[in-house]
Write an enzyme that holds these catalytic residues in place. Structure first.
Site, PDB file in Angstrom:
ATOM      1  N   ASP A 125       7.588 -16.979  12.324  1.00  0.00           N
ATOM      2  CA  ASP A 125       7.434 -16.580  10.917  1.00  0.00           C
ATOM      3  C   ASP A 125       8.184 -17.563  10.016  1.00  0.00           C
ATOM      4  O   ASP A 125       9.135 -18.210  10.454  1.00  0.00           O
ATOM      5  CB  ASP A 125       8.052 -15.188  10.681  1.00  0.00           C
ATOM      6  N   ARG A 176      -0.429 -19.954  10.401  1.00  0.00           N
ATOM      7  CA  ARG A 176      -0.765 -18.784   9.574  1.00  0.00           C
ATOM      8  C   ARG A 176      -0.520 -19.197   8.120  1.00  0.00           C
ATOM      9  O   ARG A 176       0.573 -19.637   7.786  1.00  0.00           O
ATOM     10  CB  ARG A 176       0.126 -17.600   9.925  1.00  0.00           C
TER      11      ARG A 176
HETATM   12  C1  LIG Z   1      -0.244 -11.185   8.759  1.00  0.00           C
HETATM   13  C2  LIG Z   1       0.714 -11.573   7.684  1.00  0.00           C
HETATM   14  C3  LIG Z   1       1.878 -12.247   8.019  1.00  0.00           C
HETATM   15  C4  LIG Z   1       2.771 -12.646   7.014  1.00  0.00           C
HETATM   16  N1  LIG Z   1       3.854 -13.427   7.337  1.00  0.00           N
HETATM   17  C5  LIG Z   1       4.644 -13.915   6.369  1.00  0.00           C
HETATM   18  C6  LIG Z   1       5.675 -14.859   6.645  1.00  0.00           C
HETATM   19  O1  LIG Z   1       5.897 -15.276   7.789  1.00  0.00           O
HETATM   20  N2  LIG Z   1       6.422 -15.296   5.595  1.00  0.00           N
HETATM   21  C7  LIG Z   1       6.207 -14.881   4.306  1.00  0.00           C
HETATM   22  O2  LIG Z   1       6.903 -15.346   3.401  1.00  0.00           O
HETATM   23  N3  LIG Z   1       5.241 -13.982   4.023  1.00  0.00           N
HETATM   24  C8  LIG Z   1       4.464 -13.497   5.007  1.00  0.00           C
HETATM   25  N4  LIG Z   1       3.453 -12.613   4.702  1.00  0.00           N
HETATM   26  C9  LIG Z   1       3.410 -11.972   3.352  1.00  0.00           C
HETATM   27  C10 LIG Z   1       2.629 -12.806   2.375  1.00  0.00           C
HETATM   28  O3  LIG Z   1       3.348 -13.973   2.063  1.00  0.00           O
HETATM   29  C11 LIG Z   1       2.384 -12.023   1.070  1.00  0.00           C
HETATM   30  O4  LIG Z   1       3.602 -11.683   0.495  1.00  0.00           O
HETATM   31  C12 LIG Z   1       1.557 -10.771   1.237  1.00  0.00           C
HETATM   32  O5  LIG Z   1       0.543 -10.937   2.181  1.00  0.00           O
HETATM   33  C13 LIG Z   1       0.899 -10.381  -0.095  1.00  0.00           C
HETATM   34  O6  LIG Z   1       0.049 -11.404  -0.524  1.00  0.00           O
HETATM   35  P1  LIG Z   1      -1.545 -11.273  -0.556  1.00  0.00           P
HETATM   36  O7  LIG Z   1      -2.128 -12.600  -0.219  1.00  0.00           O
HETATM   37  O8  LIG Z   1      -1.973 -10.151   0.264  1.00  0.00           O
HETATM   38  O9  LIG Z   1      -1.885 -11.067  -2.086  1.00  0.00           O
HETATM   39  P2  LIG Z   1      -1.409  -9.981  -3.154  1.00  0.00           P
HETATM   40  O10 LIG Z   1      -1.953 -10.500  -4.423  1.00  0.00           O
HETATM   41  O11 LIG Z   1       0.067  -9.741  -3.082  1.00  0.00           O
HETATM   42  O12 LIG Z   1      -2.124  -8.674  -2.715  1.00  0.00           O
HETATM   43  C14 LIG Z   1      -3.510  -8.516  -2.845  1.00  0.00           C
HETATM   44  C15 LIG Z   1      -3.841  -7.047  -2.877  1.00  0.00           C
HETATM   45  O13 LIG Z   1      -3.454  -6.479  -1.632  1.00  0.00           O
HETATM   46  C16 LIG Z   1      -2.916  -5.183  -1.850  1.00  0.00           C
HETATM   47  N5  LIG Z   1      -1.535  -5.142  -1.377  1.00  0.00           N
HETATM   48  C17 LIG Z   1      -0.700  -6.177  -1.187  1.00  0.00           C
HETATM   49  N6  LIG Z   1       0.485  -5.748  -0.693  1.00  0.00           N
HETATM   50  C18 LIG Z   1       0.359  -4.386  -0.599  1.00  0.00           C
HETATM   51  C19 LIG Z   1       1.208  -3.355  -0.168  1.00  0.00           C
HETATM   52  N7  LIG Z   1       2.433  -3.589   0.251  1.00  0.00           N
HETATM   53  N8  LIG Z   1       0.726  -2.074  -0.185  1.00  0.00           N
HETATM   54  C20 LIG Z   1      -0.511  -1.790  -0.586  1.00  0.00           C
HETATM   55  N9  LIG Z   1      -1.359  -2.730  -1.022  1.00  0.00           N
HETATM   56  C21 LIG Z   1      -0.937  -3.990  -1.037  1.00  0.00           C
HETATM   57  C22 LIG Z   1      -2.988  -4.901  -3.306  1.00  0.00           C
HETATM   58  O14 LIG Z   1      -4.191  -4.221  -3.554  1.00  0.00           O
HETATM   59  C23 LIG Z   1      -3.047  -6.271  -3.924  1.00  0.00           C
HETATM   60  O15 LIG Z   1      -3.715  -6.261  -5.130  1.00  0.00           O
HETATM   61  C24 LIG Z   1       2.518 -12.269   5.672  1.00  0.00           C
HETATM   62  C25 LIG Z   1       1.346 -11.590   5.337  1.00  0.00           C
HETATM   63  C26 LIG Z   1       0.430 -11.267   6.314  1.00  0.00           C
HETATM   64  C27 LIG Z   1      -0.839 -10.598   5.922  1.00  0.00           C
END
Ligand SMILES: Cc1cc2nc3c(=O)[nH]c(=O)nc-3n(C[C@H](O)[C@H](O)[C@H](O)COP(=O)(O)OP(=O)(O)OC[C@H]3O[C@@H](n4cnc5c(N)ncnc54)[C@H](O)[C@@H]3O)c2cc1C
Length: 301
Positions: A125, A176
């Site tokens: 990660d 990722r």
């Molecule tokens: C498999 C995976 C691994 C990850 N690993 C890392 C990592 O190693 N390091 C790191 O910094 N980040 C990591 N992340 C987190 C990532 O960086 C984002 O912070 C997170 O995925 C939210 O971004 P988004 O692209 O979904 O867009 P966003 O714009 O944040 O979300 C899009 C939509 O998804 C929905 N949504 C988002 N979060 C939530 C929630 N908590 N509850 C309900 N609905 C929600 C909402 O409807 C929102 O409008 C990971 C994410 C995923 C999916």
């Protein structure tokens, strides 16, 4: 995010754990390995693979890091014995990066070696920016001997394209791609929502056209569409990429992607150390944070 939402999410760390726990249940499989196994079995039964994560970060105690390594080894054994479709994700600071680089490297190497022996894969990660150089160094060192280890790229980082050109593309790394979740200074990370989205699309095209197996990790429908359109335009086979989402987040969108025939992997976190993880998830969703505050202010009734 508006001022009210900012205040709401800023107050989250002060809400009592049981109240956060009640609303956070859907984001975490449980506190022990058996809970995670149950969740992974259920996902697998619905055509979704997983990556299991033992919750924990910023470890300052060597014994704690070694205990985490032991649990990760149990996870790898369980995956093989129970024939689960899952790999594992580890955080460098959970493996002791804040204690000593060499100690952390050896812990991750041990897991990659164990995973290799069992035909499995370890995703490292990506945490906050002070850890990035060391994390890419660990990946580069490990890739000299092992293929079964990959990294994460955060699209909000201004250095991300450089990291592809200098590290990830030459290694043909398994990456990722996510937006990034830590609070970073403006000098080093984009803050504007649309800029991060655009950079995500730009980096995604670059990773895929450089031949890097890419985990398209997002719940943002626009970026899911972007992912689908890029893999179609580049005529990529389904074994060159996958979509990834977090447990409990946008399951309806997840089903749509699965039904469209793409590989989907869900991040399944578990462990006693669930509180900081859940607070971070709620900070991303002020609507849930709002329910939590309401329960808190009404005395949990
Ligand atoms: C498999 C995976 C691994 C990850 N690993 C890392 C990592 O190693 N390091 C790191 O910094 N980040 C990591 N992340 C987190 C990532 O960086 C984002 O912070 C997170 O995925 C939210 O971004 P988004 O692209 O979904 O867009 P966003 O714009 O944040 O979300 C899009 C939509 O998804 C929905 N949504 C988002 N979060 C939530 C929630 N908590 N509850 C309900 N609905 C929600 C909402 O409807 C929102 O409008 C990971 C994410 C995923 C999916």
């Amino acid at each position: 995010m508006g001022l009210f939402n900012n205040m709401l999410v800023g107050a989250m760390p002060f809400v009592p754990k049981p109240i956060v726990g009640f609303f956070a249940k859907k984001y975490v499989a449980g506190t022990c390995l058996d809970d995670a196994v149950k969740t992974v079995k259920d996902l697998n039964a619905h055509g979704v693979c997983a990556t299991m994560d033992l919750l924990g970060e910023s470890t300052t105690d060597r014994e704690e890091a070694r205990n985490a390594v032991a649990v990760y080894k149990q996870m790898l054994a369980a995956i093989e014995d129970l024939k689960l479709d899952s790999n594992i994700s580890v955080k460098p600071t959970h493996m002791g990066l804040n204690i000593d680089y060499g100690f952390c490297f050896e812990n991750i190497r041990e897991l990659v070696e164990e995973a290799d022996r069992r035909g499995n894969f370890v995703r490292i990660d990506m945490e906050d920016s002070p850890t990035h150089d060391d994390t890419f160094k660990i990946l580069t060192e490990l890739r000299k001997k092992y293929d079964n280890v990959g990294a994460v790229l955060q699209a909000y980082m201004r250095r991300a394209m450089d990291d592809i050109n200098k590290v990830l593309a030459p290694l043909k790394a398994n990456v990722r791609l996510c937006k990034g979740i830590y609070i970073e200074k403006h000098e080093i990370a984009y803050r504007d929502y649309e800029t991060v989205r655009n950079n995500y699309g730009y980096l995604l095209e670059k990773l895929l056209s450089e031949g890097c197996y890419t985990g398209i990790a997002t719940h943002d429908e626009m970026l899911v569409w972007k992912g689908m359109s890029v893999v179609d335009r580049l005529r990529l086979d389904k074994d060159r990429y996958e979509f990834q989402m977090l447990l409990g987040v946008t399951p309806a969108l997840r089903d749509i992607v699965v039904k469209a025939g793409h590989r989907m992997r869900v991040y399944v976190p578990f462990g006693e150390d669930w509180h900081p993880y859940c607070v971070r998830r709620m900070k991303e969703n002020p609507e849930v944070a709002g329910y939590v505050m309401k329960a808190f202010l009404s005395g949990g009734k």
